[in-house]
Write a protein that holds these residues in place. Structure first.
Motif, short mmCIF file in Angstrom:
data_model
loop_
_atom_site.label_atom_id
_atom_site.label_comp_id
_atom_site.label_asym_id
_atom_site.label_seq_id
_atom_site.Cartn_x
_atom_site.Cartn_y
_atom_site.Cartn_z
N ARG A 1 0.81 -1.22 0.00
CA ARG A 1 0.00 0.00 0.00
C ARG A 1 0.84 1.27 0.00
NH1 ARG A 1 -5.67 -0.49 2.67
NH2 ARG A 1 -6.18 -2.72 2.45
N ASP A 2 2.09 1.14 0.37
CA ASP A 2 2.95 2.31 0.36
C ASP A 2 3.28 2.78 -1.05
OD1 ASP A 2 4.34 -0.10 0.01
OD2 ASP A 2 6.24 0.79 0.62
N ALA A 3 2.97 1.95 -2.06
CA ALA A 3 3.34 2.27 -3.44
C ALA A 3 2.21 2.96 -4.21
CB ALA A 3 3.73 0.99 -4.17
N TRP A 4 1.04 3.15 -3.60
CA TRP A 4 -0.07 3.75 -4.34
C TRP A 4 -1.07 4.37 -3.37
CZ3 TRP A 4 -5.02 1.64 -3.50
CH2 TRP A 4 -5.04 0.41 -2.84
N HIS A 5 -1.98 5.14 -3.93
CA HIS A 5 -3.06 5.69 -3.13
C HIS A 5 -4.32 5.77 -3.97
CE1 HIS A 5 -2.37 9.54 -5.24
NE2 HIS A 5 -1.08 9.28 -5.06
N GLY A 6 -5.46 5.60 -3.31
CA GLY A 6 -6.74 5.59 -4.01
C GLY A 6 -7.54 4.37 -3.60
N THR A 7 -8.38 3.88 -4.51
CA THR A 7 -9.27 2.76 -4.23
C THR A 7 -9.22 1.75 -5.37
OG1 THR A 7 -10.78 4.18 -2.96
CG2 THR A 7 -11.67 2.09 -3.77
N VAL A 8 -9.09 0.48 -5.02
CA VAL A 8 -9.14 -0.61 -5.99
C VAL A 8 -10.38 -1.44 -5.72
CG1 VAL A 8 -7.99 -2.66 -6.90
CG2 VAL A 8 -6.63 -0.70 -6.14
N ILE A 9 -11.16 -1.69 -6.77
CA ILE A 9 -12.32 -2.56 -6.68
C ILE A 9 -12.01 -3.81 -7.51
CG2 ILE A 9 -14.80 -2.82 -7.09
CD1 ILE A 9 -14.90 0.29 -7.22
N GLY A 10 -12.11 -4.97 -6.90
CA GLY A 10 -11.93 -6.23 -7.63
C GLY A 10 -13.29 -6.87 -7.87
N ILE A 11 -13.58 -7.18 -9.13
CA ILE A 11 -14.86 -7.79 -9.50
C ILE A 11 -14.60 -9.18 -10.07
CG2 ILE A 11 -16.85 -7.66 -11.05
CD1 ILE A 11 -16.96 -5.61 -8.81
N PHE A 12 -15.24 -10.19 -9.48
CA PHE A 12 -15.18 -11.56 -9.98
C PHE A 12 -16.56 -11.89 -10.56
CE2 PHE A 12 -11.89 -11.06 -6.85
CZ PHE A 12 -10.80 -11.71 -7.42
N GLN A 13 -16.60 -11.91 -11.88
CA GLN A 13 -17.88 -11.91 -12.60
C GLN A 13 -18.26 -13.30 -13.12
OE1 GLN A 13 -18.18 -9.71 -16.45
NE2 GLN A 13 -19.29 -11.59 -16.91
N PRO A 14 -19.49 -13.73 -12.85
CA PRO A 14 -19.95 -15.01 -13.39
C PRO A 14 -20.40 -14.89 -14.84
CG PRO A 14 -21.74 -13.98 -12.19
CD PRO A 14 -20.52 -13.06 -12.04
N ALA A 15 -20.61 -16.04 -15.46
CA ALA A 15 -21.42 -16.18 -16.68
C ALA A 15 -21.00 -15.31 -17.85
CB ALA A 15 -22.89 -15.94 -16.35
N GLU A 16 -19.70 -15.11 -18.03
CA GLU A 16 -19.26 -14.39 -19.22
C GLU A 16 -19.56 -15.18 -20.48
OE1 GLU A 16 -16.96 -13.63 -22.65
OE2 GLU A 16 -16.51 -15.33 -21.35
N GLU A 17 -19.47 -16.50 -20.38
CA GLU A 17 -19.61 -17.33 -21.57
C GLU A 17 -21.00 -17.25 -22.20
OE1 GLU A 17 -17.31 -18.57 -23.13
OE2 GLU A 17 -15.63 -18.86 -21.77
N VAL A 18 -22.01 -16.87 -21.45
CA VAL A 18 -23.35 -16.72 -22.01
C VAL A 18 -23.73 -15.26 -22.22
CG1 VAL A 18 -24.14 -18.93 -21.12
CG2 VAL A 18 -24.45 -16.88 -19.72
N GLY A 19 -22.80 -14.35 -21.92
CA GLY A 19 -22.99 -12.94 -22.25
C GLY A 19 -23.90 -12.16 -21.34
N THR A 20 -24.31 -12.74 -20.21
CA THR A 20 -25.25 -12.04 -19.33
C THR A 20 -24.73 -11.86 -17.90
OG1 THR A 20 -26.37 -14.14 -18.90
CG2 THR A 20 -27.28 -12.76 -20.64
N GLY A 21 -23.52 -12.35 -17.63
CA GLY A 21 -23.01 -12.28 -16.26
C GLY A 21 -22.75 -10.87 -15.78
N ALA A 22 -22.15 -10.03 -16.62
CA ALA A 22 -21.89 -8.65 -16.22
C ALA A 22 -23.19 -7.91 -15.95
CB ALA A 22 -21.07 -7.93 -17.30
N GLN A 23 -24.16 -8.08 -16.85
CA GLN A 23 -25.44 -7.40 -16.66
C GLN A 23 -26.16 -7.91 -15.42
OE1 GLN A 23 -26.47 -4.74 -18.53
NE2 GLN A 23 -28.00 -4.55 -16.92
N SER A 24 -25.97 -9.19 -15.09
CA SER A 24 -26.61 -9.73 -13.88
C SER A 24 -26.08 -9.03 -12.63
CB SER A 24 -26.39 -11.24 -13.78
OG SER A 24 -25.06 -11.56 -13.36
N MET A 25 -24.79 -8.68 -12.64
CA MET A 25 -24.23 -7.96 -11.49
C MET A 25 -24.75 -6.53 -11.46
SD MET A 25 -20.29 -9.37 -11.22
CE MET A 25 -20.09 -8.82 -9.52
#
Length: 399
Positions: free
Chosen positions: A126-150
């Motif tokens: 954390r000493d190397a940066w400042h701000g906010t990181v959001i990590g998103i682990f998204q389901p169902a990319e293979e059917v094209g609707t996982g991102a929209q479901s989130m």
């Protein structure tokens, strides 16, 4: 302006996590789950994030997110897709899938590991940066609707608006290369199911039928002229009829026939024209054949155009050139498709999506993504994925 002169520490930090990355990757590879069934996967990701001292947040049925807050500064959203495919693995690796008929044949297990690794490195430095990181682990990319479901599950109210959204994908190739393309990068895709309703009859009395197989053949041939005669030669557009199902015997004319098609475009205006022309051709051929019932035209597995923000892509390119040197490449347009842009579009935020290459286990030429023998060499793939996501994130979070 790139800050990658100060990112030299990333190489050693990622190398220090190599044993961990290799081990957890093999866990994910052994336990693939189909779209919207990623229950074990998200539970395992959650446990790992908790071991970093972070608090994961479920989003929808099998989506997951986590926030690392580190003072004032920009907000970066990072994303990995997590679902497997209905493919039976034949790679022969000792960590092969233990799930019958399911495999991480598209490398999403490496994406999970790549993002987890980047979050682990960023959280412990954390000493190397400042701000906010959001990590998103998204389901169902293979059917094209996982991102929209989130998004539908409240993503934008759960996590703050990011300044940039970042994503990446593994593919076969030489070890350690990264590639970025500004602008249209991956195609917009639409799958189409067409059901033709005719009239069945005995094969000896075709005059008593309205033959959907003959109609289907006419439609298939006429559809090809949309690309050859209605799309400008300067544009790339694909219309593939990949499935036709009709009939049950040699002397029985069936009452219905079903076609399945796939469309790929890099230009939304061209895509709209192709869809309008497709529907025009289908309905006109039905009329010409004297069919009384309207055809059913259904759209599914629809993916947005991946259109990298020009400024964000150029900034990422500079960072990668400085860090990876001659292992940076300009990415060609890919006819594959992604639902990743839906996450950024929900916030109205620019995004950048890039590619990482690694050799395939056994160096099998036919082992492409979605193949039953596709398995990237983890010793080559994982360090580059972790480094790329870490460096791209740091580019936005360091002054």
């Amino acid at each position: 302006m790139s800050n990658t002169d100060s990112f030299s520490w990333v190489t050693d930090a990622v190398a220090a996590e190599n044993d961990w990355a290799q081990a957890i990757y093999r866990e994910f590879h052994r336990h693939p789950e189909l779209s919207f069934q990623e229950v074990w996967t998200t539970e395992r990701i959650s446990r790992e994030l908790e071991s970093f001292g972070l608090t994961p947040t479920p989003v929808g049925h099998t989506g997951l997110g986590v926030v690392i807050s580190n003072g004032e500064g920009p907000t970066v959203m990072t994303r990995a897709d997590i679902d497997g495919l209905p493919v039976t693995e034949i790679t022969g690796v000792e960590y092969a899938s233990e799930q019958d008929g399911v495999m991480h044949a598209c490398g999403h297990d490496t994406h999970i590991t790549g993002l987890l690794g980047a979050l682990k490195v960023l959280n412990s430095h954390r000493d190397a940066w400042h701000g906010t990181v959001i990590g998103i682990f998204q389901p169902a990319e293979e059917v094209g609707t996982g991102a929209q479901s989130m998004v539908d599950a409240g993503l934008t109210s759960i996590f703050p608006k990011p300044d940039i959204v970042l994503g990446q994908h593994i593919g076969p190739g030489p070890a350690g290369y990264v590639a970025v393309r500004p602008g249209p990068t991956m195609s917009q895709a639409d799958s189409v199911k067409v059901t033709l309703h005719g009239k069945g009859a005995h094969g000896s009395s075709p005059h008593q039928s309205k033959d959907p197989i003959v109609l289907a053949a006419a439609i298939i041939m006429r559809l090809q002229t949309i690309i050859s005669r209605e799309v400008p030669p300067s544009e790339t557009s694909v219309l593939t009829v990949a499935s036709i199902h009709a009939g049950s015997g040699s002397n029985i004319i069936p009452p219905t026939a079903e076609l399945q098609l796939n469309l790929r475009n890099y230009n939304s205006d061209v895509r709209d024209h192709v869809i309008a022309a497709l529907e025009r051709v289908i309905r006109s051929e039905c009329d010409a054949s004297g069919f009384d019932e309207e055809p059913e035209i259904e759209y599914f597995n629809q993916f947005p155009l991946t259109d990298n923000d020009q400024a964000a892509a150029q900034r990422t390119i500079t960072a990668f050139k400085n860090y990876f040197g001659d292992k940076f490449m300009d990415a060609p347009q890919s006819p594959a498709s992604e639902d990743f842009p839906d996450l950024a579009d929900a916030y109205g935020t620019p995004y950048c999506y890039w590619f990482v290459s690694a050799p395939v286990v056994g160096n099998i030429p036919s082992a492409m993504n979605h193949s039953p023998n596709y398995a990237p060499v983890p010793e080559d793939a994982l360090p580059t994925l972790i480094e790329a996501m870490t460096v791209a994130t740091l580019e936005w979070l360091t002054a």
